[in-house]
Design a protein around this motif. Structure first.
Motif, PDB file in Angstrom:
ATOM      1  N   LEU A 118      -2.378   1.256  12.689  1.00 57.68           N
ATOM      2  CA  LEU A 118      -2.983   2.573  12.454  1.00 57.68           C
ATOM      3  C   LEU A 118      -4.500   2.503  12.614  1.00 57.68           C
ATOM      4  CD1 LEU A 118      -0.851   3.717   9.400  1.00 57.68           C
ATOM      5  CD2 LEU A 118      -0.855   4.751  11.676  1.00 57.68           C
ATOM      6  N   LEU A 119      -5.107   1.467  12.046  1.00 53.38           N
ATOM      7  CA  LEU A 119      -6.564   1.316  12.175  1.00 53.38           C
ATOM      8  C   LEU A 119      -6.958   1.067  13.622  1.00 53.38           C
ATOM      9  CD1 LEU A 119      -7.243  -0.823   8.967  1.00 53.38           C
ATOM     10  CD2 LEU A 119      -7.818   1.593   9.339  1.00 53.38           C
ATOM     11  N   GLU A 120      -6.143   0.283  14.334  1.00 57.10           N
ATOM     12  CA  GLU A 120      -6.387   0.031  15.763  1.00 57.10           C
ATOM     13  C   GLU A 120      -6.344   1.336  16.563  1.00 57.10           C
ATOM     14  OE1 GLU A 120      -3.707  -1.986  19.188  1.00 57.10           O
ATOM     15  OE2 GLU A 120      -3.966  -3.214  17.390  1.00 57.10           O
ATOM     16  N   ASN A 121      -5.507   2.278  16.133  1.00 59.37           N
ATOM     17  CA  ASN A 121      -5.386   3.581  16.796  1.00 59.37           C
ATOM     18  C   ASN A 121      -6.332   4.625  16.202  1.00 59.37           C
ATOM     19  OD1 ASN A 121      -2.983   3.851  18.907  1.00 59.37           O
ATOM     20  ND2 ASN A 121      -2.413   2.314  17.384  1.00 59.37           N
ATOM     21  N   LYS A 122      -7.313   4.154  15.421  1.00 64.31           N
ATOM     22  CA  LYS A 122      -8.362   5.015  14.857  1.00 64.31           C
ATOM     23  C   LYS A 122      -7.823   6.095  13.925  1.00 64.31           C
ATOM     24  CE  LYS A 122     -11.426   3.090  17.678  1.00 64.31           C
ATOM     25  NZ  LYS A 122     -11.504   1.676  17.496  1.00 64.31           N
ATOM     26  N   VAL A 123      -6.728   5.796  13.227  1.00 66.31           N
ATOM     27  CA  VAL A 123      -6.189   6.733  12.256  1.00 66.31           C
ATOM     28  C   VAL A 123      -7.019   6.654  10.975  1.00 66.31           C
ATOM     29  CG1 VAL A 123      -4.187   7.289  10.802  1.00 66.31           C
ATOM     30  CG2 VAL A 123      -3.857   6.616  13.201  1.00 66.31           C
TER      31      VAL A 123
ATOM     32  N   GLU B 180       3.919   8.739  -3.510  1.00 62.95           N
ATOM     33  CA  GLU B 180       3.047   9.437  -4.459  1.00 62.95           C
ATOM     34  C   GLU B 180       1.598   9.508  -3.981  1.00 62.95           C
ATOM     35  OE1 GLU B 180       3.532   7.352  -8.137  1.00 62.95           O
ATOM     36  OE2 GLU B 180       5.674   7.817  -8.240  1.00 62.95           O
ATOM     37  N   THR B 181       1.113   8.432  -3.349  1.00 66.13           N
ATOM     38  CA  THR B 181      -0.328   8.335  -3.056  1.00 66.13           C
ATOM     39  C   THR B 181      -0.687   8.454  -1.578  1.00 66.13           C
ATOM     40  OG1 THR B 181      -0.267   5.921  -2.778  1.00 66.13           O
ATOM     41  CG2 THR B 181      -0.574   6.773  -5.024  1.00 66.13           C
ATOM     42  N   ALA B 182       0.305   8.281  -0.687  1.00 65.24           N
ATOM     43  CA  ALA B 182       0.074   8.251   0.765  1.00 65.24           C
ATOM     44  C   ALA B 182      -0.870   7.114   1.167  1.00 65.24           C
ATOM     45  CB  ALA B 182      -0.467   9.591   1.275  1.00 65.24           C
ATOM     46  N   GLN B 183      -0.899   6.045   0.371  1.00 67.25           N
ATOM     47  CA  GLN B 183      -1.715   4.875   0.698  1.00 67.25           C
ATOM     48  C   GLN B 183      -0.832   3.822   1.357  1.00 67.25           C
ATOM     49  OE1 GLN B 183      -3.744   3.606  -2.854  1.00 67.25           O
ATOM     50  NE2 GLN B 183      -4.999   5.452  -2.958  1.00 67.25           N
ATOM     51  N   ILE B 184      -1.255   3.355   2.523  1.00 72.75           N
ATOM     52  CA  ILE B 184      -0.473   2.411   3.329  1.00 72.75           C
ATOM     53  C   ILE B 184      -0.770   0.977   2.893  1.00 72.75           C
ATOM     54  CG2 ILE B 184       0.061   1.640   5.678  1.00 72.75           C
ATOM     55  CD1 ILE B 184       0.811   4.583   5.046  1.00 72.75           C
ATOM     56  N   LEU B 185       0.292   0.181   2.727  1.00 74.07           N
ATOM     57  CA  LEU B 185       0.147  -1.220   2.320  1.00 74.07           C
ATOM     58  C   LEU B 185      -0.474  -2.058   3.431  1.00 74.07           C
ATOM     59  CD1 LEU B 185       3.686  -1.833   0.772  1.00 74.07           C
ATOM     60  CD2 LEU B 185       1.572  -1.335  -0.448  1.00 74.07           C
ATOM     61  N   GLU B 186      -1.077  -3.175   3.035  1.00 76.13           N
ATOM     62  CA  GLU B 186      -1.590  -4.132   4.006  1.00 76.13           C
ATOM     63  C   GLU B 186      -0.448  -4.656   4.879  1.00 76.13           C
ATOM     64  OE1 GLU B 186      -4.745  -4.885   4.537  1.00 76.13           O
ATOM     65  OE2 GLU B 186      -5.417  -3.609   2.876  1.00 76.13           O
ATOM     66  N   GLY B 187      -0.735  -4.899   6.167  1.00 75.04           N
ATOM     67  CA  GLY B 187       0.284  -5.441   7.063  1.00 75.04           C
ATOM     68  C   GLY B 187       0.161  -4.872   8.461  1.00 75.04           C
ATOM     69  N   ASN B 188       1.183  -5.105   9.274  1.00 81.14           N
ATOM     70  CA  ASN B 188       1.101  -4.734  10.693  1.00 81.14           C
ATOM     71  C   ASN B 188       0.992  -3.231  10.902  1.00 81.14           C
ATOM     72  OD1 ASN B 188       3.787  -4.119  10.026  1.00 81.14           O
ATOM     73  ND2 ASN B 188       4.638  -4.960  11.905  1.00 81.14           N
ATOM     74  N   ILE B 189       1.581  -2.426  10.017  1.00 81.50           N
ATOM     75  CA  ILE B 189       1.510  -0.972  10.185  1.00 81.50           C
ATOM     76  C   ILE B 189       0.092  -0.478   9.925  1.00 81.50           C
ATOM     77  CG2 ILE B 189       2.284   1.237   9.214  1.00 81.50           C
ATOM     78  CD1 ILE B 189       5.065  -0.014   8.956  1.00 81.50           C
ATOM     79  N   LYS B 190      -0.506  -0.940   8.844  1.00 77.72           N
ATOM     80  CA  LYS B 190      -1.882  -0.541   8.554  1.00 77.72           C
ATOM     81  C   LYS B 190      -2.823  -1.010   9.665  1.00 77.72           C
ATOM     82  CE  LYS B 190      -5.331  -0.504   4.870  1.00 77.72           C
ATOM     83  NZ  LYS B 190      -5.603  -0.889   3.454  1.00 77.72           N
ATOM     84  N   ASP B 191      -2.625  -2.243  10.133  1.00 83.14           N
ATOM     85  CA  ASP B 191      -3.453  -2.774  11.221  1.00 83.14           C
ATOM     86  C   ASP B 191      -3.333  -1.915  12.480  1.00 83.14           C
ATOM     87  OD1 ASP B 191      -4.120  -4.825   9.502  1.00 83.14           O
ATOM     88  OD2 ASP B 191      -2.792  -6.304  10.436  1.00 83.14           O
TER      89      ASP B 191
END
Length: 197
Positions: free
Chosen positions: A112-117, A99-110
């Motif tokens: 994505l941020l590491e890859n400058k998403v 519904e929101t396209a908001q990513i939960l805290e965890g390795n995936i979010k980390d």
């Protein structure tokens, strides 16, 4: 609370097949292999409006498996194999991400941020449903898929193995009797659904 995260390197070979080949292959493996299972997957894909991530070989998706299990996946495609980050979800978490396209805290979010998403740009792009037959051998899994997205239906086979070379070899060995062989240029399910191919 973050739960059941894992990282996998996937070694797969895939090929598109016709509807006629699909039914022939399904009929054959339904009869000859006892170790098999049928699964219904629903994949929902996320990207920027301009499909930046897809064009840079990054896939973000949620998946419902038989409407019983739910996961969030980040797949980063590579030459020799794809790196896949998975996070198991509750049904509520799954629904909220869709519904929101908001990513939960965890390795995936980390990652994505590491890859400058830019997470604020993520939006739901499309959904694809797959009816899948998985057939198990000693060192690999053979997969036969019927995929539906928008008003399209297509079919593919894939082999998951311990190396890209082994996956290609097993695909050719398993499907040659049906006139199917590995060829370069396979377009992934995510790209087919996202670009309406």
């Amino acid at each position: 609370m973050v739960k059941n995260e894992n990282i996998n390197i996937e070694y797969e070979a895939r090929a598109m097949i016709t509807e006629e080949q699909y039914f022939e292959i399904m009929d054959f493996f339904s009869k000859v292999k006892k170790e098999k299972k049928y699964i219904r997957n629903v994949n929902t894909y996320f990207d920027y409006e301009d499909l930046f991530l897809t064009n840079h070989q990054i896939v973000i998706r949620t998946r419902s498996i038989d409407d019983k299990e739910y996961e969030l996946t980040l797949k980063i495609k590579g030459e020799s194999g794809d790196t896949e980050y998975n996070l198991q979800l509750s049904k509520n978490e799954y629904d909220k991400i869709n519904e929101t396209a908001q990513i939960l805290e965890g390795n995936i979010k980390d990652k994505l941020l590491e890859n400058k998403v830019d997470l604020s740009k993520l939006k739901r792009i499309t959904t694809l449903s797959t009816i899948r037959l998985e057939v198990y051998y000693k060192k690999y899994t053979l997969v036969i898929d019927k995929n539906e997205y928008d008003d399209k239906t297509d079919y593919n086979v894939e082999v998951e193995s311990y190396s890209k070379t082994a996956a290609k070899m097993h695909l050719n060995k398993s499907f040659s009797r049906f006139g199917v062989s590995y060829k370069k240029g396979y377009i992934s399910k995510s790209r087919r659904a996202i670009f309406k191919i």
